[in-house]
Design an enzyme around this catalytic site. Structure first.
Site, short mmCIF file in Angstrom:
data_model
loop_
_atom_site.label_atom_id
_atom_site.label_comp_id
_atom_site.label_asym_id
_atom_site.label_seq_id
_atom_site.Cartn_x
_atom_site.Cartn_y
_atom_site.Cartn_z
N HIS A 80 4.06 -3.79 -3.53
CA HIS A 80 3.73 -3.28 -4.87
C HIS A 80 2.21 -3.27 -5.04
O HIS A 80 1.48 -3.95 -4.30
CB HIS A 80 4.38 -4.16 -5.93
CG HIS A 80 5.87 -3.97 -6.02
ND1 HIS A 80 6.64 -4.55 -7.00
CD2 HIS A 80 6.73 -3.25 -5.25
CE1 HIS A 80 7.92 -4.20 -6.82
NE2 HIS A 80 7.99 -3.41 -5.77
N GLU A 108 0.20 -4.64 -7.03
CA GLU A 108 -0.43 -5.95 -7.19
C GLU A 108 -0.68 -6.62 -5.83
O GLU A 108 -1.74 -7.21 -5.59
CB GLU A 108 0.45 -6.87 -8.05
CG GLU A 108 0.64 -6.41 -9.50
CD GLU A 108 1.84 -5.50 -9.71
OE1 GLU A 108 2.20 -4.76 -8.76
OE2 GLU A 108 2.44 -5.51 -10.80
N CYS A 150 6.78 -6.60 -12.05
CA CYS A 150 8.18 -6.92 -11.80
C CYS A 150 8.31 -8.44 -11.65
O CYS A 150 7.31 -9.16 -11.60
CB CYS A 150 8.68 -6.20 -10.56
SG CYS A 150 8.13 -6.95 -9.02
N CYS A 185 6.27 -9.81 -8.69
CA CYS A 185 4.83 -9.83 -8.91
C CYS A 185 4.46 -10.82 -10.02
O CYS A 185 3.42 -11.49 -9.94
CB CYS A 185 4.32 -8.43 -9.25
SG CYS A 185 4.46 -7.29 -7.85
ZN LIG Z 1 6.16 -5.90 -8.41
#
Ligand SMILES: [Zn+2]
Ligand SMILES: [Zn+2]
Lengths: 175, 344
Positions: A53, A55, A83, A86
């Site tokens: 992701h 991040e 999410c 993360c």
């Molecule tokens: Zn995430």
């Protein structure tokens, strides 16, 4: 540090780059006292790794040249609510504050599905709660996601039975 | 032949819905002569055409009285629907002419609030009131002896690694296996200290390695196709094969890289790692030791949460059945002092 719209604009740019690379359009920037440490865009498809992701992309870049203690004075600007994965990662690196665009109904870890950022049960010496604030450029983030999913559906190998989706432009007000 | 659940060297981590106490709700019943059942059911049908939350309760309970007589207790409605006096009044209004019947005064009793989803829940609530329960074991996890042996072998290997680890890292180990052929796809260990990276947990490293091996596989596949391409001048049949990877196919498959795979871990994964497994569409998780901040049973049940789109089966306490072994291995597996354990 108070919210500064210019950093969310940079995060939106990173999301557009992800969109052009056929990734789910989410982008972020990590900012330390006015200095952009790194930008990140979603890369699961390019990396064949569903955990890449935005991040994580940026965190890895920062840690390649800084100690993790740098996050104590660092804020994250991200176009979509982090999410659950993360959200937990952000506790574990010790982020100071998170500003996000739209909520993440399916996976959100900063309030939508779980309150990972504030959950007291998750407290450990290396996992601290952090403040999180949503709704910044929410409509722009939603429109970009919708554009992505419309494109996905229209390019699906086998056309779905229902008519191809059209872009919805009205956005319900935030609850 | 499948091994009975009571002999598994692990236990399934059930969802909240499957493991919760079913609770109780208060309802009104009245006792009547069996011959008058139809009349009373007519009243119920007219009064509450759609009753919700009682679908798992049978309408009628048969009572055998000591003298051999039979009465029926009939469930009327939840006590939250109306007061006892109002219900008595409605029954009396209805109970005239052709509809006349003898009945006991209405009485409030407790019935289960939720429907039982498995035999354990059913057994715990069936004394309250007759409950509708059809046992369906078709979707229950099943293991034969050789599968149990494979699971034991993989977990024992990780526990041994954990006991022998002297690296200055946390003793967390993970291994992804394809259960269809028992092939090890990738392994990972915790490298937070060496990498100076607080997110390099064993499970994250293991998922990275699955992706890495898949990238290698695709590259060598591409190389092979390119080789066939260079031969294609001699063999025109081969040249028609498409050597460029189909982008849409790539997009389609990425998120599902761990589909059908099992992961073994010495410790119950933290929230980050558990959600990473969900994103990767893991098939099943086997872990040895629960963690204080674990997200597959302890703090959350990410594998069975209602609003998350992918559910997977989780088995905990693998090889911890035997308490003496648990005690013997646990000191090696500590992730900190009591109350200060860090995320696995
Ligand atoms: Zn995430
Ligand atoms: Zn973890």
């Amino acid at each position: 540090m108070a919210y500064d719209p210019k950093y969310m604009a940079l995060a939106m740019e990173a999301a557009h780059v992800a969109y052009s690379s056929l990734e789910v359009p989410v982008g972020c920037v990590f900012v330390r006292n006015g200095e952009v440490l790194a930008r990140g865009g979603n890369r699961p498809n390019a990396s064949l790794n569903a955990t890449r992701h935005a991040e994580f992309e940026a965190i890895d870049e920062i840690l390649s040249s800084h100690p993790s203690s740098i996050f104590r004075e660092t804020d994250l600007y991200v176009t979509v609510e982090p999410c659950i994965m993360c959200a937990s990662a952000l506790r574990q690196i010790g982020i100071r504050k998170v500003y996000f665009g739209c909520g993440n109904d399916k996976f959100g870890g900063n309030g939508s599905v779980f309150d990972v950022n504030q959950d007291e049960r998750l407290l450990t010496p290396t996992s601290l709660p952090y403040e999180s604030e949503g709704g910044h450029r929410r409509e722009d983030a939603i429109m970009l996601l919708r554009k992505f999913y419309v494109r996905e559906n229209n390019h699906a190998p086998q056309p779905k039975k229902k008519a191809n989706r059209v872009l919805k432009t009205e956005i319900e007000s935030s609850s | 032949m499948n091994v009975d659940k009571s002999l598994w060297p692990f236990q399934q981590v059930l969802s909240d819905e499957e493991s919760r106490d079913l609770g109780t709700q208060s309802v009104y019943i009245t006792d009547i002569d069996p011959k008058k059942t139809t009349i009373l059911l007519k009243f119920i049908q007219r009064q509450w055409p759609q009753q919700q939350g009682l679908e798992h309760c049978k309408r009628i309970r048969k009572n055998l009285l000591p003298e051999g007589r039979i009465t029926l207790s009939v469930l009327l409605c939840p006590t939250s629907a109306m007061g006892e006096e109002e219900l008595e009044r409605l029954l009396n209004e209805f109970n005239v002419g052709d509809n006349a019947f003898d009945r006991s005064p209405v009485q409030a009793i407790s019935v289960p609030l939720y429907a039982p989803l498995n035999r354990t829940q059913f057994e715990s609530c069936k004394h309250l009131w007759p409950i509708i329960y059809r046992e369906d074991t078709r979707l229950d996890p099943k293991f034969n002896e050789s599968q149990i042996n494979d699971i034991t072998t993989h977990m024992q290997a990780l526990i041994t690694k954990s006991q022998n680890s002297l690296s200055g890292e946390l003793p967390v180990f993970a291994r992804v296996v394809d259960p269809s052929n028992n092939r090890i796809i990738a392994e990972g260990s915790d490298t937070r200290a060496a990498d100076k990276h607080p997110l390099h947990h064993a499970v994250m490293n293991c998922i990275d390695n699955v992706a890495l091996s898949e990238r290698d596989r695709r590259q060598s596949h591409k190389r092979k196709l390119n080789q066939t391409d260079s031969l294609s001048e001699e063999d025109p049949d081969v040249s028609s094969r498409d050597s460029t990877p189909n982008l849409e196919e790539t997009v389609e498959k990425v998120a599902y890289l761990c589909t059908g795979f099992d992961i073994y871990t010495t410790h119950e994964p933290c929230t980050m790692c558990s959600m990473a497994l969900l994103h990767s569409r893991i098939g099943r998780v086997f872990y040895h030791k629960p963690s204080r901040t674990g997200a597959l049973g302890t703090v959350y049940k990410i594998h069975s949460h209602k609003s998350l789109n992918h559910h997977f089966k989780v088995f905990g306490d693998v090889l911890r059945r035997d308490l003496s072994q648990a005690e013997a291995t646990d000191p090696y597996l500590q992730l900190g002092n009591d109350g200060n354990e860090v995320d696995a």
